[in-house]
Design a protein around this motif. Structure first.
Motif, PDB file in Angstrom:
ATOM      1  N   ALA A 162      -3.398  -8.495  29.893  1.00  0.00           N
ATOM      2  CA  ALA A 162      -2.882  -7.575  30.911  1.00  0.00           C
ATOM      3  C   ALA A 162      -2.166  -6.365  30.319  1.00  0.00           C
ATOM      4  N   ALA A 163      -1.705  -6.448  29.094  1.00  0.00           N
ATOM      5  CA  ALA A 163      -0.877  -5.387  28.512  1.00  0.00           C
ATOM      6  C   ALA A 163      -1.638  -4.067  28.414  1.00  0.00           C
ATOM      7  N   SER A 164      -0.943  -2.967  28.689  1.00  0.00           N
ATOM      8  CA  SER A 164      -1.562  -1.643  28.576  1.00  0.00           C
ATOM      9  C   SER A 164      -1.305  -1.012  27.214  1.00  0.00           C
ATOM     10  N   VAL A 165      -0.343  -1.572  26.473  1.00  0.00           N
ATOM     11  CA  VAL A 165      -0.060  -1.113  25.112  1.00  0.00           C
ATOM     12  C   VAL A 165       0.031  -2.343  24.213  1.00  0.00           C
ATOM     13  N   ILE A 166      -0.689  -2.312  23.104  1.00  0.00           N
ATOM     14  CA  ILE A 166      -0.707  -3.432  22.168  1.00  0.00           C
ATOM     15  C   ILE A 166       0.041  -3.044  20.894  1.00  0.00           C
ATOM     16  N   TRP A 167       0.931  -3.919  20.459  1.00  0.00           N
ATOM     17  CA  TRP A 167       1.591  -3.745  19.166  1.00  0.00           C
ATOM     18  C   TRP A 167       0.852  -4.591  18.135  1.00  0.00           C
ATOM     19  N   GLU A 168       0.585  -4.016  16.970  1.00  0.00           N
ATOM     20  CA  GLU A 168      -0.131  -4.752  15.932  1.00  0.00           C
ATOM     21  C   GLU A 168       0.447  -4.441  14.560  1.00  0.00           C
ATOM     22  N   ASN A 169       0.265  -5.394  13.647  1.00  0.00           N
ATOM     23  CA  ASN A 169       0.542  -5.177  12.236  1.00  0.00           C
ATOM     24  C   ASN A 169      -0.801  -5.080  11.513  1.00  0.00           C
ATOM     25  N   ALA A 170      -0.907  -4.157  10.593  1.00  0.00           N
ATOM     26  CA  ALA A 170      -2.152  -4.006   9.841  1.00  0.00           C
ATOM     27  C   ALA A 170      -1.824  -3.720   8.378  1.00  0.00           C
ATOM     28  N   GLU A 171      -2.667  -4.216   7.515  1.00  0.00           N
ATOM     29  CA  GLU A 171      -2.464  -4.013   6.073  1.00  0.00           C
ATOM     30  C   GLU A 171      -3.733  -3.453   5.447  1.00  0.00           C
ATOM     31  N   ILE A 172      -3.569  -2.452   4.613  1.00  0.00           N
ATOM     32  CA  ILE A 172      -4.673  -1.856   3.868  1.00  0.00           C
ATOM     33  C   ILE A 172      -4.502  -2.199   2.396  1.00  0.00           C
ATOM     34  N   ASP A 173      -5.558  -2.708   1.784  1.00  0.00           N
ATOM     35  CA  ASP A 173      -5.540  -2.963   0.344  1.00  0.00           C
ATOM     36  C   ASP A 173      -5.744  -1.623  -0.360  1.00  0.00           C
ATOM     37  N   ALA A 174      -4.668  -1.102  -0.918  1.00  0.00           N
ATOM     38  CA  ALA A 174      -4.713   0.226  -1.527  1.00  0.00           C
ATOM     39  C   ALA A 174      -4.977   0.178  -3.025  1.00  0.00           C
ATOM     40  N   SER A 175      -5.299  -1.002  -3.558  1.00  0.00           N
ATOM     41  CA  SER A 175      -5.463  -1.132  -5.010  1.00  0.00           C
ATOM     42  C   SER A 175      -6.624  -0.285  -5.545  1.00  0.00           C
ATOM     43  N   GLY A 176      -7.643  -0.070  -4.686  1.00  0.00           N
ATOM     44  CA  GLY A 176      -8.795   0.716  -5.141  1.00  0.00           C
ATOM     45  C   GLY A 176      -8.769   2.158  -4.681  1.00  0.00           C
ATOM     46  N   LEU A 177      -7.681   2.585  -4.045  1.00  0.00           N
ATOM     47  CA  LEU A 177      -7.576   3.957  -3.545  1.00  0.00           C
ATOM     48  C   LEU A 177      -6.828   4.793  -4.584  1.00  0.00           C
ATOM     49  N   GLU A 178      -7.512   5.818  -5.106  1.00  0.00           N
ATOM     50  CA  GLU A 178      -6.990   6.517  -6.283  1.00  0.00           C
ATOM     51  C   GLU A 178      -6.140   7.737  -5.962  1.00  0.00           C
ATOM     52  N   ASN A 179      -6.212   8.213  -4.707  1.00  0.00           N
ATOM     53  CA  ASN A 179      -5.451   9.415  -4.394  1.00  0.00           C
ATOM     54  C   ASN A 179      -5.100   9.470  -2.906  1.00  0.00           C
ATOM     55  N   TYR A 180      -4.333  10.487  -2.535  1.00  0.00           N
ATOM     56  CA  TYR A 180      -3.863  10.654  -1.156  1.00  0.00           C
ATOM     57  C   TYR A 180      -5.030  10.753  -0.184  1.00  0.00           C
ATOM     58  N   GLN A 181      -6.039  11.539  -0.526  1.00  0.00           N
ATOM     59  CA  GLN A 181      -7.163  11.745   0.392  1.00  0.00           C
ATOM     60  C   GLN A 181      -7.881  10.444   0.706  1.00  0.00           C
ATOM     61  N   ALA A 182      -8.039   9.587  -0.277  1.00  0.00           N
ATOM     62  CA  ALA A 182      -8.707   8.296  -0.052  1.00  0.00           C
ATOM     63  C   ALA A 182      -7.882   7.434   0.898  1.00  0.00           C
ATOM     64  N   VAL A 183      -6.566   7.459   0.752  1.00  0.00           N
ATOM     65  CA  VAL A 183      -5.696   6.699   1.646  1.00  0.00           C
ATOM     66  C   VAL A 183      -5.783   7.267   3.058  1.00  0.00           C
ATOM     67  N   TYR A 184      -5.743   8.590   3.170  1.00  0.00           N
ATOM     68  CA  TYR A 184      -5.813   9.243   4.472  1.00  0.00           C
ATOM     69  C   TYR A 184      -7.091   8.872   5.217  1.00  0.00           C
ATOM     70  N   GLU A 185      -8.226   8.949   4.551  1.00  0.00           N
ATOM     71  CA  GLU A 185      -9.503   8.642   5.197  1.00  0.00           C
ATOM     72  C   GLU A 185      -9.585   7.166   5.583  1.00  0.00           C
ATOM     73  N   THR A 186      -9.033   6.291   4.747  1.00  0.00           N
ATOM     74  CA  THR A 186      -9.023   4.855   5.069  1.00  0.00           C
ATOM     75  C   THR A 186      -8.174   4.589   6.306  1.00  0.00           C
ATOM     76  N   CYS A 187      -7.053   5.288   6.412  1.00  0.00           N
ATOM     77  CA  CYS A 187      -6.186   5.134   7.585  1.00  0.00           C
ATOM     78  C   CYS A 187      -6.893   5.612   8.856  1.00  0.00           C
ATOM     79  N   SER A 224      -1.441   1.773  -6.465  1.00  0.00           N
ATOM     80  CA  SER A 224      -1.282   1.956  -7.918  1.00  0.00           C
ATOM     81  C   SER A 224      -1.696   3.350  -8.373  1.00  0.00           C
ATOM     82  N   MET A 225      -1.746   4.300  -7.449  1.00  0.00           N
ATOM     83  CA  MET A 225      -2.166   5.671  -7.788  1.00  0.00           C
ATOM     84  C   MET A 225      -1.037   6.410  -8.502  1.00  0.00           C
ATOM     85  N   PRO A 226      -1.336   7.532  -9.140  1.00  0.00           N
ATOM     86  CA  PRO A 226      -0.295   8.317  -9.820  1.00  0.00           C
ATOM     87  C   PRO A 226       0.822   8.718  -8.850  1.00  0.00           C
ATOM     88  N   TYR A 227       1.996   8.866  -9.380  1.00  0.00           N
ATOM     89  CA  TYR A 227       3.153   9.106  -8.514  1.00  0.00           C
ATOM     90  C   TYR A 227       3.023  10.406  -7.730  1.00  0.00           C
TER      91      TYR A 227
END
Length: 406
Positions: free
Chosen positions: A247-272, A296-299
């Motif tokens: 019945a809920a019109s808004v759902i709250w969820e937790n989600a996790e992305i494995d970022a170990s293979g994402l090498e830069n900001y753009q890859a994270v952005y597109e995955t999100c 584990s990407m560069p700082y």
């Protein structure tokens, strides 16, 4: 065969203020403000669609003891819709909307029975001749610590017996111990169904006879995740068939992305972005608590994520979406480059640090400065064991990141 059908819902919390969410864009905050009403309307729609005999509302109909005129008016409107369809309603008030509060009373239509502050039994007779005894009570005050279950007693003269109880099982340390009971207490009453309320997490405690918490009808914060709604119950002499209905019109969820293979900001952005499209639900909103694990990407790439730029970018396009997916926060867990066991052996300091973190889960909240503050502790809920453990792990990770270098 003697048979009835009914809807079992609880913890409506109509007109919940959605505390702490006013920073959201106006359209999204408004949808959250209306979400408890929308969910309740959906439940009434389901009751009418399935042509049930009656509806059970097992406590906390309103979010506060003052139960606003707006909330009462909207509630009465839905009750009138049921009355037009010949559907009865059996409701109790819980600890949030107890009967000792001060409010402007709006009368309810004749199809609605609100149980009094003492355990009572009322009789319902369906068109097919099936008779049902329903047992329940409303909270006379906010804190009901007595074992009200001892006052429930089966009364002969009906084909089916249903208990309505807003409370929690003894030994459940995650919730206030209101109207405590043991499972064997419920089963010992020889009722055909127990309609419970108070616990916001959906749970079938016992199958036959059913002992069920339907959970609240609408999640209101990041702890109340997943689908929310009510149960459709078909009850007869041989047992019960139950079906959960959303019945809920808004759902709250937790989600996790494995970022170990994402090498830069753009890859994270597109995955999100891809994740957000996967979570998008037609005509519903989703509030997502996101975790990036093993980053584990560069700082210099990670910095734009940690400082909030990624979150702002993902939120920009969602403010005016009806079927929004709103990222409420992004937690970044950097890939651990250390070995705890090795560190503990090599350093007495780290060994003591790990022991302290492990022991924190058993500590009292009073060991935390905020909980020791005489004013602040009045407004804080007791931490669960899982919450204490999570705090300890976060603190441990933070200290290791600050103190340890490869």
């Amino acid at each position: 065969m003697k048979r009835v059908t009914f809807i079992h819902a609880a913890d409506l919390h109509l007109d919940s203020p959605m505390s702490g969410l006013k920073h959201l864009p106006g359209a999204i905050f408004k949808k959250l403000q209306e979400s408890t009403f929308d969910a309740f309307t959906k439940i009434i729609d389901l009751a009418i669609f399935h042509a049930v005999d009656f509806v059970i509302l097992a406590g906390d109909l309103f979010d506060g003891e003052d139960r606003s005129i707006k909330a009462q008016t909207r509630f009465r409107k839905e009750m009138e819709r049921l009355e037009e369809c010949g559907i009865a309603v059996y409701a109790v008030h819980g600890n949030h909307d107890h009967m000792d509060g001060r409010w402007t009373h709006l009368p309810m239509p004749e199809n609605v029975h609100i149980f009094s502050h003492k355990v009572e039994v009322v009789k319902y007779t369906a068109e097919n001749g099936t008779s049902v005894h329903l047992y329940g009570f409303s909270y006379p005050k906010r804190h009901v610590l007595e074992r009200m279950i001892d006052q429930y007693s089966r009364v002969d003269g009906a084909d089916l017996h249903i208990g309505i109880l807003h409370g929690s099982s003894e030994g459940n340390n995650d919730h206030d111990p209101y109207a405590p009971f043991r499972i064997n207490d419920l089963l010992g009453k020889s009722f055909d169904y127990w309609a419970l309320g108070h616990i916001h997490k959906r749970e079938i405690i016992n199958s036959q006879p059913p002992v069920i918490y339907p959970g609240n009808i609408q999640g209101r914060n990041r702890k109340e995740t997943g689908p929310k709604g009510c149960y459709l119950v078909e009850l007869d002499n041989s047992g019960a068939k139950t079906e959960f209905l959303e019945a809920a019109s808004v759902i709250w969820e937790n989600a996790e992305i494995d970022a170990s293979g994402l090498e830069n900001y753009q890859a994270v952005y597109e995955t999100c972005l891809n994740l957000m499209e996967e979570k998008r639900t037609n005509r519903k909103g989703t509030v997502l608590n996101l975790t990036l694990a093993d980053a584990s990407m560069p700082y210099h790439e990670l910095r734009s994520i940690i400082n909030g730029e990624l979150l702002e970018t993902l939120q920009e396009e969602e403010a005016d979406e009806e079927s929004f997916v709103w990222i409420s926060g992004i937690k970044v867990i950097e890939k651990r480059m250390w070995n705890k066991e090795k560190l503990a052996l090599e350093s007495d300091f780290f060994s003591e640090l790990f022991k302290t973190a492990d022991q924190f889960g058993e500590c009292s909240e009073n060991s935390l400065p905020l909980y020791s503050h005489p004013l602040a502790r009045r407004f804080l809920n007791e931490l669960t064991k899982d919450e204490k453990q999570r705090l300890a792990e976060e603190a441990e990770t933070l200290l290791l990141g600050l103190l340890y270098k490869d």
